[in-house]
Design a protein around this motif. Structure first.
Motif, PDB file in Angstrom:
ATOM      1  N   GLY A   1       0.825  -1.209   0.000  1.00  0.00           N
ATOM      2  CA  GLY A   1       0.000   0.000   0.000  1.00  0.00           C
ATOM      3  C   GLY A   1       0.856   1.254   0.000  1.00  0.00           C
ATOM      4  N   ALA A   2       1.955   1.226   0.746  1.00  0.00           N
ATOM      5  CA  ALA A   2       2.870   2.369   0.765  1.00  0.00           C
ATOM      6  C   ALA A   2       3.506   2.573  -0.605  1.00  0.00           C
ATOM      7  N   CYS A   3       3.826   1.470  -1.293  1.00  0.00           N
ATOM      8  CA  CYS A   3       4.422   1.566  -2.631  1.00  0.00           C
ATOM      9  C   CYS A   3       3.468   2.248  -3.611  1.00  0.00           C
ATOM     10  N   ALA A   4       2.157   1.993  -3.469  1.00  0.00           N
ATOM     11  CA  ALA A   4       1.179   2.605  -4.360  1.00  0.00           C
ATOM     12  C   ALA A   4       1.186   4.125  -4.239  1.00  0.00           C
ATOM     13  N   ILE A   5       1.555   4.622  -3.067  1.00  0.00           N
ATOM     14  CA  ILE A   5       1.637   6.067  -2.855  1.00  0.00           C
ATOM     15  C   ILE A   5       2.998   6.610  -3.276  1.00  0.00           C
ATOM     16  N   VAL A   6       4.058   5.943  -2.848  1.00  0.00           N
ATOM     17  CA  VAL A   6       5.423   6.433  -3.079  1.00  0.00           C
ATOM     18  C   VAL A   6       5.769   6.477  -4.562  1.00  0.00           C
ATOM     19  N   ILE A   7       5.224   5.570  -5.360  1.00  0.00           N
ATOM     20  CA  ILE A   7       5.587   5.512  -6.776  1.00  0.00           C
ATOM     21  C   ILE A   7       5.285   6.823  -7.486  1.00  0.00           C
ATOM     22  N   GLY A   8       4.269   7.533  -7.026  1.00  0.00           N
ATOM     23  CA  GLY A   8       3.942   8.818  -7.639  1.00  0.00           C
ATOM     24  C   GLY A   8       5.038   9.850  -7.457  1.00  0.00           C
ATOM     25  N   PHE A   9       5.743   9.788  -6.322  1.00  0.00           N
ATOM     26  CA  PHE A   9       6.827  10.729  -6.064  1.00  0.00           C
ATOM     27  C   PHE A   9       8.063  10.426  -6.919  1.00  0.00           C
ATOM     28  N   LEU A  10       8.163   9.205  -7.414  1.00  0.00           N
ATOM     29  CA  LEU A  10       9.317   8.818  -8.237  1.00  0.00           C
ATOM     30  C   LEU A  10       9.035   8.933  -9.729  1.00  0.00           C
ATOM     31  N   TYR A  11       7.799   9.264 -10.083  1.00  0.00           N
ATOM     32  CA  TYR A  11       7.384   9.352 -11.486  1.00  0.00           C
ATOM     33  C   TYR A  11       8.259  10.355 -12.246  1.00  0.00           C
ATOM     34  N   GLY A  12       8.764   9.922 -13.404  1.00  0.00           N
ATOM     35  CA  GLY A  12       9.571  10.804 -14.239  1.00  0.00           C
ATOM     36  C   GLY A  12      10.985  10.999 -13.752  1.00  0.00           C
ATOM     37  N   GLY A  13      11.364  10.287 -12.697  1.00  0.00           N
ATOM     38  CA  GLY A  13      12.704  10.429 -12.140  1.00  0.00           C
ATOM     39  C   GLY A  13      13.650   9.361 -12.639  1.00  0.00           C
ATOM     40  N   ALA A  14      14.676   9.085 -11.833  1.00  0.00           N
ATOM     41  CA  ALA A  14      15.693   8.104 -12.222  1.00  0.00           C
ATOM     42  C   ALA A  14      15.061   6.724 -12.425  1.00  0.00           C
ATOM     43  N   PRO A  15      15.236   6.131 -13.600  1.00  0.00           N
ATOM     44  CA  PRO A  15      14.612   4.841 -13.896  1.00  0.00           C
ATOM     45  C   PRO A  15      15.031   3.722 -12.943  1.00  0.00           C
ATOM     46  N   TRP A  16      16.297   3.712 -12.512  1.00  0.00           N
ATOM     47  CA  TRP A  16      16.753   2.618 -11.656  1.00  0.00           C
ATOM     48  C   TRP A  16      16.103   2.687 -10.282  1.00  0.00           C
ATOM     49  N   VAL A  17      15.820   3.909  -9.801  1.00  0.00           N
ATOM     50  CA  VAL A  17      15.122   4.050  -8.515  1.00  0.00           C
ATOM     51  C   VAL A  17      13.684   3.560  -8.659  1.00  0.00           C
ATOM     52  N   MET A  18      13.049   3.943  -9.761  1.00  0.00           N
ATOM     53  CA  MET A  18      11.682   3.485 -10.035  1.00  0.00           C
ATOM     54  C   MET A  18      11.648   1.965 -10.136  1.00  0.00           C
ATOM     55  N   ALA A  19      12.637   1.377 -10.819  1.00  0.00           N
ATOM     56  CA  ALA A  19      12.672  -0.080 -10.984  1.00  0.00           C
ATOM     57  C   ALA A  19      12.814  -0.780  -9.637  1.00  0.00           C
ATOM     58  N   MET A  20      13.650  -0.246  -8.756  1.00  0.00           N
ATOM     59  CA  MET A  20      13.836  -0.851  -7.438  1.00  0.00           C
ATOM     60  C   MET A  20      12.542  -0.828  -6.633  1.00  0.00           C
ATOM     61  N   LEU A  21      11.842   0.308  -6.665  1.00  0.00           N
ATOM     62  CA  LEU A  21      10.575   0.390  -5.935  1.00  0.00           C
ATOM     63  C   LEU A  21       9.569  -0.605  -6.503  1.00  0.00           C
ATOM     64  N   CYS A  22       9.527  -0.702  -7.843  1.00  0.00           N
ATOM     65  CA  CYS A  22       8.566  -1.608  -8.477  1.00  0.00           C
ATOM     66  C   CYS A  22       8.824  -3.057  -8.076  1.00  0.00           C
ATOM     67  N   ILE A  23      10.078  -3.448  -7.983  1.00  0.00           N
ATOM     68  CA  ILE A  23      10.401  -4.821  -7.595  1.00  0.00           C
ATOM     69  C   ILE A  23      10.002  -5.080  -6.143  1.00  0.00           C
ATOM     70  N   VAL A  24      10.232  -4.092  -5.266  1.00  0.00           N
ATOM     71  CA  VAL A  24       9.758  -4.221  -3.879  1.00  0.00           C
ATOM     72  C   VAL A  24       8.245  -4.365  -3.863  1.00  0.00           C
ATOM     73  N   TRP A  25       7.572  -3.577  -4.686  1.00  0.00           N
ATOM     74  CA  TRP A  25       6.117  -3.657  -4.781  1.00  0.00           C
ATOM     75  C   TRP A  25       5.700  -5.028  -5.306  1.00  0.00           C
ATOM     76  N   GLY A  26       6.410  -5.492  -6.331  1.00  0.00           N
ATOM     77  CA  GLY A  26       6.058  -6.789  -6.912  1.00  0.00           C
ATOM     78  C   GLY A  26       6.210  -7.925  -5.924  1.00  0.00           C
ATOM     79  N   ILE A  27       7.223  -7.865  -5.068  1.00  0.00           N
ATOM     80  CA  ILE A  27       7.433  -8.909  -4.058  1.00  0.00           C
ATOM     81  C   ILE A  27       6.353  -8.839  -2.984  1.00  0.00           C
ATOM     82  N   SER A  28       6.116  -7.634  -2.451  1.00  0.00           N
ATOM     83  CA  SER A  28       5.184  -7.482  -1.331  1.00  0.00           C
ATOM     84  C   SER A  28       3.734  -7.688  -1.735  1.00  0.00           C
ATOM     85  N   ILE A  29       3.382  -7.349  -2.976  1.00  0.00           N
ATOM     86  CA  ILE A  29       1.980  -7.429  -3.380  1.00  0.00           C
ATOM     87  C   ILE A  29       1.513  -8.871  -3.569  1.00  0.00           C
TER      88      ILE A  29
END
Length: 420
Positions: free
Chosen positions: A306-334
């Protein structure tokens, strides 16, 4: 009556003694393979839609229907199956095998039809309906072998299916595959699954079904502990398929706004990695749940996703590798908690009704996904893609509340042999 009961228990104990660890490994491995092969039918739709669009065989409206018809069919199939208590009244192996064969035939029939015809949509609906005899039934079969490792066994199946669901994104990232080959391969795979499952041995926890009661399915809502477990699952499902279905599009917009070359390809690769990571999350989640308890694992996983669903918006348009790391954390936890809601239902369900309770749970859960999948683009139009996922946090956060209440319920001692 006493002698009869004693004789029955003697037979049950003898049956348990005959079940060796090797037999458990063989049966669970066969079952996992059969589940992945059969569920390839569901995921094949996602893989072929881009190819059909590229060849001009279907338009955007038909493409959406082509994909969603499977989910609608699954909801209809699980509803009918739960009302008739089929998972507990029919031999699980027979129900699985027949369902996989019918689904394979319906999927193969697409090759004989015009891709844009209504008949294809009907075939996809039938395929989805037949999955009601595969997915929840497979979990019930796996649970028959559980002995302190319920979470891991069910997590193994969910993890395998999660990995399978990630493959279409890999196909698209690599340029796609011929849609006829994909449909044919999926149909053959399901037919093989129908054959393999017949060689699966049911474990010692398999119990005879009680006499059929038309209202048995309502036990899922009348029993407070089961109801809370289901509410936790609904919060999980509110988020899961909407994220899976739209992450690739979301990342495509984010990477393009960040000025990344080949944004679409990178978006597909990160989406594949994100969804595939859920397989690892499911296995680890099962081990943690068996050790520390179902409610502990599910609350932690939903709070994280649930936290990832919020935080991803703050990373939008930023460094791709940071976005990818968050997405993988989201993918594991979800996905880490996905199998544990099913495990809760299996452990809390009345004797002989686990299959029906699982089917009822998945029926409502997948119905909910049809709503949230269509809400994401609506939110994107309203607030932009950056914050289009933020509303998904509502589901897991409410799910945490439901599982906290289940943790405090007296029936929580039934979960994982008393470990809450």
């Amino acid at each position: 009556m006493g002698r009869r009961f004693g004789f029955t228990m003697t037979l049950a104990n003898a049956h348990r003694r005959r079940m060796s660890p090797d037999e458990k490994t063989r049966s669970v491995s066969l079952l996992a393979a059969a589940e992945v092969l059969a569920l390839a039918l569901w995921f094949s739709a996602t893989a072929v839609v881009p190819a059909l669009r590229a060849e001009g065989l279907i338009g955007p409206d038909r493409a959406a229907l082509f994909t969603s018809a499977v989910a609608v069919g699954f909801v209809a199939g699980t509803l009918a199956s739960a009302l008739m208590a089929l998972p507990d009244r029919v031999s699980p192996k027979l129900l699985f095998s027949v369902s996989a064969l019918v689904a394979a035939a319906a999927n193969a029939a697409i090759l004989l039809l015009e891709p844009g015809s209504d008949a294809v949509i009907l075939c996809r609906f039938v395929t989805g309906a037949c999955m009601a005899g595969v997915y929840p039934v497979g979990m019930k079969m796996a649970a028959s072998w559980a002995k302190g490792d319920m979470g891991f066994l069910v997590g193994l199946l969910v993890g395998a299916l999660t990995l399978g669901s990630a493959l279409p994104h890999l196909f698209n990232a690599l340029g796609g595959v011929d849609w006829r080959l994909t449909i044919s391969a999926a149909s053959v795979a399901a037919a093989i699954a129908a054959f393999l499952v017949l060689f699966v041995t049911l474990g010692p926890n398999q119990v005879p079904a009680p006499p059929f009661r038309p209202g048995a399915v309502l036990t899922a809502w009348r029993d407070r502990a089961l109801r809370l477990a289901n509410f936790g699952y609904f919060g999980h499902m509110w988020e899961l398929y909407a994220m899976w279905g739209w992450l690739g599009v979301y990342l495509g917009h984010s990477f393009r706004d960040a000025g990344i070359a080949a944004a679409g390809t990178w978006a597909a690769m990160v989406t594949f990695a994100t969804v595939a990571a859920g397989a690892l999350g499911s296995l680890i989640g099962g081990l943690i749940a068996d050790r520390f308890g179902r409610t502990t694992l599910t609350m932690g996983a939903m709070a994280t996703s649930g936290a990832c669903a919020i935080v991803i918006g703050f990373l939008y348009g930023g460094a791709p590798w940071v976005m990818a790391m968050l997405c993988i954390v989201w993918g594991i936890s979800i996905v880490a908690d996905s199998a544990q809601f099913s495990s809760c239902v299996i452990e809390l369900a009345p004797a002989g009704l686990a299959g029906t309770m699982l089917t009822a749970q998945t029926c409502v859960g997948f119905t909910l996904t049809l709503l949230t999948i269509h809400l994401v683009p609506v939110m994107a139009d309203a607030v932009g893609w950056r914050w289009s996922f933020a509303f998904l946090c509502v589901g897991p956060f409410l799910g945490v509340v439901a599982m906290a209440r289940l943790r405090a319920h007296s029936d929580a001692v039934k979960l994982a042999h008393g470990r809450r």
